[in-house]
Motif scaffolding. Structure first.
Motif, short mmCIF file in Angstrom:
data_model
loop_
_atom_site.label_atom_id
_atom_site.label_comp_id
_atom_site.label_asym_id
_atom_site.label_seq_id
_atom_site.Cartn_x
_atom_site.Cartn_y
_atom_site.Cartn_z
N SER B 178 17.46 -96.14 20.44
CA SER B 178 18.70 -95.39 20.67
C SER B 178 19.17 -94.74 19.38
N GLY B 179 19.90 -93.65 19.53
CA GLY B 179 20.47 -92.99 18.36
C GLY B 179 19.86 -91.63 18.16
N PRO B 180 20.44 -90.88 17.24
CA PRO B 180 19.98 -89.50 17.04
C PRO B 180 18.62 -89.45 16.35
N ILE B 181 18.07 -88.24 16.32
CA ILE B 181 16.82 -88.02 15.58
C ILE B 181 17.02 -88.48 14.14
N GLY B 182 16.08 -89.25 13.66
CA GLY B 182 16.18 -89.85 12.33
C GLY B 182 16.37 -91.36 12.42
N SER B 183 16.87 -91.82 13.54
CA SER B 183 17.15 -93.26 13.68
C SER B 183 15.98 -94.02 14.31
N GLY B 184 14.88 -93.32 14.58
CA GLY B 184 13.74 -93.96 15.20
C GLY B 184 12.71 -94.39 14.17
N ALA B 185 11.50 -93.82 14.30
CA ALA B 185 10.44 -94.18 13.36
C ALA B 185 10.83 -93.88 11.92
N LEU B 186 11.64 -92.84 11.73
CA LEU B 186 12.03 -92.50 10.35
C LEU B 186 12.88 -93.60 9.73
N ALA B 187 13.88 -94.10 10.47
CA ALA B 187 14.73 -95.15 9.91
C ALA B 187 13.95 -96.45 9.72
N ASP B 188 13.09 -96.75 10.69
CA ASP B 188 12.40 -98.04 10.65
C ASP B 188 11.26 -98.03 9.64
N LEU B 189 10.46 -97.00 9.63
CA LEU B 189 9.24 -96.97 8.82
C LEU B 189 9.32 -95.92 7.71
N GLY B 190 9.83 -94.75 8.06
CA GLY B 190 9.92 -93.68 7.07
C GLY B 190 10.75 -94.08 5.86
N SER B 191 11.79 -94.85 6.09
CA SER B 191 12.63 -95.30 4.97
C SER B 191 11.80 -96.03 3.93
N HIS B 192 10.91 -96.90 4.37
CA HIS B 192 10.02 -97.61 3.45
C HIS B 192 9.08 -96.65 2.74
N LEU B 193 8.50 -95.74 3.51
CA LEU B 193 7.48 -94.85 2.96
C LEU B 193 8.09 -93.92 1.91
N ILE B 194 9.26 -93.40 2.21
CA ILE B 194 9.96 -92.53 1.26
C ILE B 194 10.23 -93.27 -0.04
N ASP B 195 10.75 -94.47 0.09
CA ASP B 195 11.07 -95.25 -1.11
C ASP B 195 9.81 -95.57 -1.91
N ALA B 196 8.73 -95.89 -1.22
CA ALA B 196 7.49 -96.24 -1.92
C ALA B 196 6.96 -95.06 -2.72
N LEU B 197 6.96 -93.88 -2.09
CA LEU B 197 6.44 -92.71 -2.81
C LEU B 197 7.35 -92.30 -3.96
N GLU B 198 8.66 -92.47 -3.77
CA GLU B 198 9.59 -92.12 -4.85
C GLU B 198 9.42 -93.04 -6.06
N GLN B 199 8.89 -94.23 -5.88
CA GLN B 199 8.61 -95.09 -7.03
C GLN B 199 7.67 -94.39 -8.00
N ALA B 200 6.70 -93.67 -7.45
CA ALA B 200 5.70 -93.04 -8.31
C ALA B 200 6.08 -91.62 -8.70
N LEU B 201 6.76 -90.89 -7.83
CA LEU B 201 6.93 -89.45 -8.02
C LEU B 201 8.37 -89.03 -8.28
N GLY B 202 9.29 -89.95 -8.27
CA GLY B 202 10.69 -89.58 -8.44
C GLY B 202 11.31 -89.13 -7.14
N ASP B 203 12.58 -88.75 -7.21
CA ASP B 203 13.33 -88.46 -5.99
C ASP B 203 12.80 -87.23 -5.26
N ILE B 204 12.81 -87.32 -3.96
CA ILE B 204 12.55 -86.16 -3.11
C ILE B 204 13.79 -85.27 -3.18
N THR B 205 13.57 -83.99 -3.47
CA THR B 205 14.70 -83.07 -3.62
C THR B 205 14.91 -82.18 -2.40
N ALA B 206 13.87 -82.00 -1.61
CA ALA B 206 14.00 -81.17 -0.42
C ALA B 206 12.86 -81.52 0.53
N VAL B 207 13.07 -81.20 1.79
CA VAL B 207 12.00 -81.37 2.78
C VAL B 207 11.89 -80.09 3.59
#
Lengths: 392, 392, 392, 392
Positions: B178-207
């Motif tokens: 339930s919830g808007p776009i972004g609250s599904g796979a992105l909130a559950d899994l994407g949140s981890h993936l984004i944080d993991a890649l930012e460890q190596a490459l710094g903050d994501i500035t745009a998508v």
């Protein structure tokens, strides 16, 4: 047709692959091809042309492609030169009544590609474009598996073609590094990757989110002629790299299926890696060309609940293998050169009115492929906005 | 502080990981933590709370989280409940003077996340958000390697977090769907993936190029309570799945580096796979959590020109391993639960004013992570146009 | 029994694994164990003993193991010291009425092992030997799969345990390098490998073709105490390495099934790799501990004739995982330390008269394991002739 | 010699590999071979012979090998028939003044092999035996790497050649299943494996611990002729399988280095897998033919202490690739058929007095290979006792 005389324009690495392929074409599959005459190899570099002709048993070599167009004993010609020369040569060959197999991408510009399609439409001869990867047994097997419903409704894909030939600043400037966005890694590698994924998922209808980047912006000019990706003595002069070293984009296959694509010529450590995964409602498939002799399948409802990904060893159950190699058992392996042999065989079958193998794609397919790349370039120029692929 | 009393709100699978982690926290690394008192586990499901308390040696269990907020013997609390409850609980805990470790994503909505950051800023206590994957030794080692220049200037990345927990239509409806776009796979899994890649490459500035899709649009409601991803008896009623089953996007890390991301909860055959590759001017790195005990590095200028990708076996040379496990030799392996132990240790160190380990990220980081997901959702709504990540 | 008081003799790396395991034992599986009291850690190195006791929450530390034997509040003891000390300590513990879990191999010599078995037979208490690898979920799942006929009649196996801790000449002399043939890599690593394969194929009845070799024949003595495999300051004195650096042999499992074994402590590049394949009439299985979260199965009559090896991801369907970890989903992973926790749980269940888990093997199994190694040593001395394993 | 006329006796799968190889031999490497005339294919099955001749461009086909021996336009002949026929055919060919390339194993019995060596010694012509795997670029590269000291002093090896062509009881009886111990999996597969390992480690001097087993003891006779490993209509009659389905042994390479070997034709799930690892004092190497385009190296003193195994992608830096394929870049791949082309090229070079490539091994090598297998068979008969390999 009593026999087919063949020639190859371009004696570089890919040209040699075509030259060898015609020599092998009659050794694979059934025996019903007319005799193939290996007539000529043409290259500006006369020495190179002579060497290739000698190695692969062609009767003569030429330093001017026009002699091929004019040769009465030549029926079919592969065009394996830099993209900017495709149009002039192909148009001349078609006008001269030759069958043409043009290397991908079809042309350097959409305008030239469209003109070539028009020329092909005017010609009664075969005009085909070379997308060899679709003949990789594993890729063809995956396409069949998806088509017969092996993964159910397709959901999402991830695809990459990564090479490292341009990562070294010692790689000299060449025609590959000139031209607009889209003419770099996308034309060289992305064209293959797009065609390979479309085998399984159908045509790409739109792209979004494209990002193209040139990371090595200047390269030194070579002192002499450069053959293929080979290194050369560098001069002191440099030139600007104009086109993309890598490209990212999201492709839409109809309204529901999408895939992320990554294409790069600066992928350190990976000389030649075309790979992808496709997930669907009832299963998934995966392939990596660094290990061409295997592919992977999985099912969402395995008979054994333990079973996850299954490694399939390529063998005679799969497309192209049975009688496509002298020893054609499972696990004996094939290489990228074999893909050219099977392509040459299909081209010669088309010319002689046979159809054992899937035909070589026509210029319409070649133009479509360029439209996809054009859409990617436009999406990149528009900060990633969605761009529909122009229909033909 | 003479001792630290800890509690966990939420007795589900991730809650148990937190409960176990506090029990292990004093066994790893140096001996300078104050004594840790395992005080309470809270869950609406009283029976579950009692079972978790008993297993992990907590003194008591509660069925109302408010008793935790009010308990004078509790100093630090993990919040491991559905995202929509994060704000109310965390605000109450901070107001009650507790240190808080909130599971990712920080909240269900940006508004709630911003309110939580404000509450954290008003509080003198530690307010942290759990991104456990950054403590995977291989991921942390890769981040260090990239930071010290191991791959030179970063070029491009490819990242994916693929799970299959939602591919079966027998997976019952739950709050995760339930919830808007972004609250599904992105909130559950994407949140981890984004944080993991930012460890190596710094903050994501745009998508850009985001594509979000719901492929199983209705699910049957369970007959009773569902714990975690477990299957349950299904009722005859169905409900609509509102959020994304998978998402694709291109992320920009500054102006030159970009990555393609694929996040899915319907990736047949892959129960739990976080993986990525990063290429740079002088090398590349790769990791796949299906094989957490290894990662891969390559260099564009190897000492041996033959050498391509090198398989590194995780061991005490890498972050977290030395004294982070009882046997801490190379090749003895760790699991996802160990990441929680190391996170708990870091959180307790922060509370007690020590700093052996990298601190648990604060709510600002948690909000940033949500801004990235929000940008992805906006890009998807705008047909893939580029959307900048809002700064904080 | 109202509660069980536990102690560990030996504070080295494996000792710490036992110490941590008792702390975790009550957190896994059902809640029916009596309370576990963490009483004492003993080590000649008093500082080490104190550190281990503090880290894992044991009430006290000792520098003399005899105080453990005499302690009235200790009921169960792990013995994790050099092999030559096993007999004296275990006999004393059994005489004092303790339950004993002795690390593998059971003893330094067959005579001592036989005496220990006699002592165990005289004692009403649990006397068990630690073979942790049989509790690796993948290995246990393979054993179950073979037992239920998953591969049909077993044909042949290939097995190896390769480590590299002794390949560097900078690894100092220690007790591991002293003793007769059989007390080197075979006792340290081969013991595990033999036990693991016997889980699937039954007892080894004979061996042939053994070849044992010492390739680094002298090592420098350390200046101080060496802990585990750690490097140390080396002195100028050297000592002769007496036992085998690697061993090869062919094992017979009854009259029809055989396996080739390779055991090495000088396998450059492999810190800790236990791996094997087993082939049978109707299928095959494979495992490699460098990737403990997966194993492989194949069938000679697959539903899909294409399907070859299947990669199975370890999860709660497999032994030990469900409730054996806080998060216990597929793909969350476990490490070698978790195997010790499950072993400790099984040992404590046996002591308290429960039997959820497979019991820890008894001294008879420990003696059998030594008889296999003794047969290997004899075969090596007799130029590879077949030597039957002595029955017990 | 103005030109070389070639013929192939045997039109089965391996015969076709030889036929194709002669056709390709002049396309690879330099241009200095005399013209190769593709003269004749002989096979008892006249239809098969004609088909092979037509496919590969040979001028004629024969159903009696004697016509080849007598043909004045044939200079060089490949003998690719069942082992029991090798001696008669090879002796006749040598007597007739032909150069001979005989498939491995050299003969069916030691006596016949010795007679063939004597005949070769009496002949001024090239008498060679085909061990194609030594020309796999990865295997040749490993041999070079070991020879130049890449792994220092060799310690131990593990080697296996596993196929599954005989695991199905539906595989019909054929000549492959008749003959004494040693003539089964050892002659077919072990011969290759022994030769491949000897490339890197030198000659095997003794074997011990051999265990040979026939696990499918009866097979049904086919109704007609069987080509290669293909399945066929089975009759009701059965015959006893006489030779080994699998074999295990320990090989000694001099006094210090040893390897465990496993050879099987009943290895379910593996159609064609030749693989090995070799460990030494300063490094190690590994190869698996299921992935022929890569091999692995490691060093005990890596520049980066993290670096463990390195995956090397086969390319033009390695033996045979540069100019050995039309496209000869890294990662373009080769197959088992290419090994035959390179072998044919080497054979033709020897005949014409050139020496670009390593020569095809002589009958002495072929006899040595059979002596190793004979020692294995003797060791198996003597319950695994060590048996020295007879010197020649």
């Amino acid at each position: 047709m009593d026999s087919i005389g063949v020639a190859v324009i371009g004696g570089g690495m890919a040209g040699r692959a075509h030259a060898a392929a015609y020599r092998m074409a009659s050794t694979v599959y059934g025996g019903d091809l007319p005799p193939i005459r290996l007539v000529a190899i043409a290259d500006l570099d006369a020495e190179l042309a002579a060497d290739v002709a000698r190695r692969y048993g062609y009767s003569r070599s030429e330093s001017d492609w026009r002699t091929i167009a004019e040769a009465p004993d030549v029926d079919a010609v592969s065009v394996v030169v830099s993209n900017a020369l495709h149009r002039e040569i192909v148009e001349a060959l078609l006008s001269a009544g030759k069958h043409v197999l043009c290397e991908k991408p079809l042309a350097d510009t959409l305008e030239n590609a469209q003109a070539m399609l028009a020329a092909a439409n005017r010609s009664p001869h075969v005009a085909a474009v070379g997308f060899t990867f679709r003949r990789a047994p594993a890729i063809a097997a995956i396409a069949e598996y998806v088509a017969k419903g092996g993964i159910g409704r397709p959901f999402h894909a991830s695809a990459r073609y990564w090479c490292d030939y341009a990562v070294s600043s010692a790689a000299p400037m060449s025609w590959r590094f000139s031209g607009p966005i889209g003419s770099g890694a996308l034309a060289d590698l992305g064209s293959h990757l797009i065609d390979a994924l479309e085998q399984a998922l159908g045509d790409i209808t739109a792209v979004r989110g494209a990002f193209c980047s040139t990371v090595i912006t200047e390269r030194r000019l070579p002192q002499g002629r450069v053959r293929g990706h080979e290194f050369a003595e560098l001069s002191d002069k440099t030139a600007r790299v104009e086109n993309e070293d890598f490209a990212h984009f999201t492709a839409l296959f109809g309204s529901q299926t999408s895939g992320v694509f990554s294409v790069s010529r600066v992928a350190t450590g990976l000389p030649n890696t075309l790979a992808f995964e496709i997930f669907g409602e009832e299963g998934a498939v995966a392939f990596d060309f660094t290990r061409p002799g295997e592919f992977w399948i999985t099912s969402s409802t395995p008979a054994d609940p333990d079973a996850r990904w299954q490694r399939v060893i390529v063998g005679p159950r799969h497309p192209y293998v049975d009688r496509g190699l002298p020893m054609d058992a499972a696990g004996v392996h094939y290489g990228q050169n074999d893909l050219f042999a099977w392509q040459a065989r299909a081209f010669l079958e088309q010319i002689s009115g046979r159809s054992t193998l899937p035909p070589v794609p026509d210029f319409r397919t070649g133009l479509h492929n360029m439209h996809v790349i054009d859409a990617i370039a436009h999406s990149a120029h528009r900060a990633g906005s969605e761009v529909s692929v122009v229909g033909i």
